[in-house]
Scaffold this motif. Structure first.
Motif, short mmCIF file in Angstrom:
data_model
loop_
_atom_site.label_atom_id
_atom_site.label_comp_id
_atom_site.label_asym_id
_atom_site.label_seq_id
_atom_site.Cartn_x
_atom_site.Cartn_y
_atom_site.Cartn_z
N GLY A 189 0.90 -1.18 0.05
CA GLY A 189 0.02 -0.09 0.05
C GLY A 189 0.74 1.12 -0.03
N GLN A 190 2.01 1.05 0.83
CA GLN A 190 2.88 2.36 0.64
C GLN A 190 3.62 2.64 -0.57
N ALA A 191 4.00 1.48 -1.11
CA ALA A 191 4.63 1.69 -2.46
C ALA A 191 3.66 2.03 -3.49
N ILE A 192 2.32 1.65 -3.52
CA ILE A 192 1.47 2.10 -4.39
C ILE A 192 1.27 3.92 -4.21
N ARG A 193 1.28 4.43 -2.84
CA ARG A 193 1.09 5.50 -2.51
C ARG A 193 2.23 6.38 -2.98
N ARG A 194 3.42 5.95 -2.91
CA ARG A 194 4.54 6.65 -3.53
C ARG A 194 4.60 6.66 -5.07
N ARG A 195 3.98 5.64 -5.98
CA ARG A 195 3.91 6.01 -7.41
C ARG A 195 2.82 6.77 -7.42
N ILE A 196 1.68 6.81 -6.66
CA ILE A 196 0.65 8.00 -7.18
C ILE A 196 1.18 9.34 -6.82
N GLU A 197 2.14 9.56 -5.80
CA GLU A 197 2.64 10.83 -5.33
C GLU A 197 3.22 11.13 -6.60
N THR A 198 4.13 10.33 -7.28
CA THR A 198 5.01 11.06 -8.57
C THR A 198 4.21 11.47 -9.58
N LEU A 199 2.83 11.02 -9.68
CA LEU A 199 2.00 11.17 -10.80
C LEU A 199 1.14 12.70 -10.52
N LEU A 200 0.98 12.94 -9.28
CA LEU A 200 0.24 14.16 -9.09
C LEU A 200 0.93 15.27 -8.90
N PRO A 201 0.43 16.48 -9.55
CA PRO A 201 1.27 17.77 -9.62
C PRO A 201 1.04 18.25 -8.08
N ALA A 202 2.28 19.05 -7.65
CA ALA A 202 2.31 19.66 -6.18
C ALA A 202 1.27 20.69 -6.27
N THR A 203 0.76 21.10 -7.08
CA THR A 203 -0.28 22.40 -7.18
C THR A 203 -1.59 21.79 -7.16
N LEU A 204 -1.78 20.25 -7.00
CA LEU A 204 -3.33 19.93 -7.27
C LEU A 204 -3.91 20.40 -5.81
N SER A 205 -3.26 20.42 -4.83
CA SER A 205 -4.12 21.08 -3.60
C SER A 205 -4.86 22.52 -3.91
N GLY A 206 -4.17 23.34 -4.45
CA GLY A 206 -4.67 24.62 -4.81
C GLY A 206 -5.62 24.63 -5.95
N TRP A 207 -5.48 23.90 -7.00
CA TRP A 207 -6.44 23.59 -7.81
C TRP A 207 -7.87 22.98 -7.32
N THR A 208 -7.69 22.21 -6.40
CA THR A 208 -9.05 21.56 -5.93
C THR A 208 -9.51 22.42 -5.12
N SER A 209 -8.91 23.47 -4.17
CA SER A 209 -9.59 24.42 -3.58
C SER A 209 -10.20 25.45 -4.46
N LEU A 210 -9.42 25.89 -5.33
CA LEU A 210 -10.20 26.66 -6.71
C LEU A 210 -11.27 26.26 -7.20
N ALA A 211 -11.50 24.73 -7.28
CA ALA A 211 -12.75 24.44 -8.00
C ALA A 211 -13.80 24.53 -7.10
N GLN A 212 -13.47 24.19 -5.65
CA GLN A 212 -14.63 24.52 -4.71
C GLN A 212 -15.33 25.82 -4.84
N LYS A 213 -14.33 27.01 -4.73
CA LYS A 213 -14.63 28.29 -4.84
C LYS A 213 -15.51 28.52 -6.08
N LEU A 214 -15.11 28.13 -7.06
CA LEU A 214 -15.72 28.48 -8.61
C LEU A 214 -17.09 27.65 -8.74
N ARG A 215 -17.32 26.54 -8.00
CA ARG A 215 -18.35 25.87 -8.32
C ARG A 215 -19.68 26.55 -8.64
N PRO A 216 -20.13 27.54 -7.46
CA PRO A 216 -21.50 28.26 -7.89
C PRO A 216 -21.30 29.24 -9.01
N ARG A 217 -20.26 29.81 -9.26
CA ARG A 217 -20.05 30.72 -10.41
C ARG A 217 -20.15 29.84 -11.77
N ILE A 218 -19.57 28.57 -11.65
CA ILE A 218 -19.72 27.87 -13.09
C ILE A 218 -21.31 27.16 -12.95
#
Length: 330
Positions: free
Chosen positions: A152-181
């Motif tokens: 499970g930890q090895a799978i986590r490490r592999r996924i970590e390499t595929l996701l951009p570090a900015t994903l957290s900020g983008w997801t937070s932005l999606a939450q804020k934008l949803r009513p506008r969209i």
């Protein structure tokens, strides 16, 4: 003649566990035990906003330091646990080496209607903790049902390499934008097209920017050359891994092993070769073309650049040549 019942097809295969994300902000959680393992669970619970009822005759230095840093987040009881400690708790967690105590704790939880987890003892757990990829509010949890935590930890490490570090900020932005969209676009094709473009921005490497989302995406695709070095998938760079996951079309030299080819996005089209005309067609269709090679030769870029085709090169990682060790007699 009675009607034959319609054939029903399962939309999901059998699950050994139901993956559920539990909201714990300001919720009471019972934690029994004072070990480093209990300290880690306390950190995890605090990250989720829980109020912790900590019951243990003694606690380790790590846990004591955590309580000292966040005194209002803990109700500390320096004694043995009792069934009354379950009152008002949303979840209950214990760390113990004793099967008898673990069984008693699980039974008390069942009687109180509180789900129980005994750390590293799946037989006494109604719920489990998985390995976590944290890009909150985007969260990924991986479980092997206790069969292989290291996997499970090895799978986590592999996924970590595929996701951009900015994903957290983008997801937070999606939450804020949803009513506008929702106000701007009717449900259906228009709204879906916006969110598909949003996802393209997320994985393009751009920083979160609300206003740029409403600008049209640049026309034209791109061509990326990846040098896979000696052909070992473990030596691919993080950038190369992410790019393979974004590919629409993948071209691999004959020297590229199947273990690297399989890392490409499952929906990507695999072709053996492409001439300049084909590259121009794919570029005009906004395709991301990834050419993987194990050769050190620099690709001939002039013809592509002459047609204003965007090109990126991702160099490979070369394993250093280690000198022969010189042994010295003791």
């Amino acid at each position: 003649m009675p009607k034959r019942p319609k054939t029903c097809f399962a939309r999901i295969e059998k699950l050994c566990l139901l993956p559920v994300f539990h909201r714990l902000i300001d919720a009471k959680v019972l934690l029994v035990g004072g070990s480093p393992a209990a300290a880690w669970k306390a950190e995890l619970l605090r990250a989720a906003g829980a109020q912790i009822r900590l019951v243990s005759p003694q606690i380790c230095a790590e846990l004591a330091a955590l309580v000292s840093r966040q005194p209002t987040a803990f109700d500390l009881y320096n004694r043995d646990w009792s069934p009354a400690d379950f009152d008002g708790a949303r979840l209950a967690i214990m760390d113990t080496d004793c099967d008898l105590e673990a069984a008693s704790f699980e039974q008390a939880g069942r009687m109180a209607g509180v789900p129980v987890n005994v750390i590293d003892r799946p037989a006494f757990c109604q719920f489990q903790f998985g390995s976590i990829v944290n890009r909150s509010p985007a969260i990924i949890s991986i479980s092997t049902d206790g069969a292989a935590p290291v996997l499970g930890q090895a799978i986590r490490r592999r996924i970590e390499t595929l996701l951009p570090a900015t994903l957290s900020g983008w997801t937070s932005l999606a939450q804020k934008l949803r009513p506008r969209i929702n106000a701007l676009y009717a449900e259906g094709q228009q709204r879906r097209a916006f969110w598909e473009g949003f996802v393209d921005r997320v994985f393009s490497g751009d920083a979160p920017d609300a206003e740029r989302l409403f600008e049209p995406m640049p026309k034209g695709g791109r061509v990326v050359f990846i040098n896979a070095g000696p052909g070992d998938p473990e030596l691919l760079t993080v950038k190369a891994m992410r790019t393979l996951q974004q590919a629409d079309v993948v071209i691999c030299d004959a020297t590229v092993p199947g273990t690297i080819r399989e890392l490409a996005r499952r929906e990507a089209q695999h072709i053996e070769a492409a001439d300049i005309a084909e590259m121009r067609r794919l570029f005009a269709a906004n395709k991301t073309v990834v050419h993987v090679t194990c050769s050190d030769a620099t690709p001939n870029l002039a013809a592509l650049q002459a047609h204003s085709i965007a090109i990126d090169i991702i160099p490979g990682v070369t394993a250093p040549q280690c000198p022969t060790p010189q042994w010295v007699a003791a």
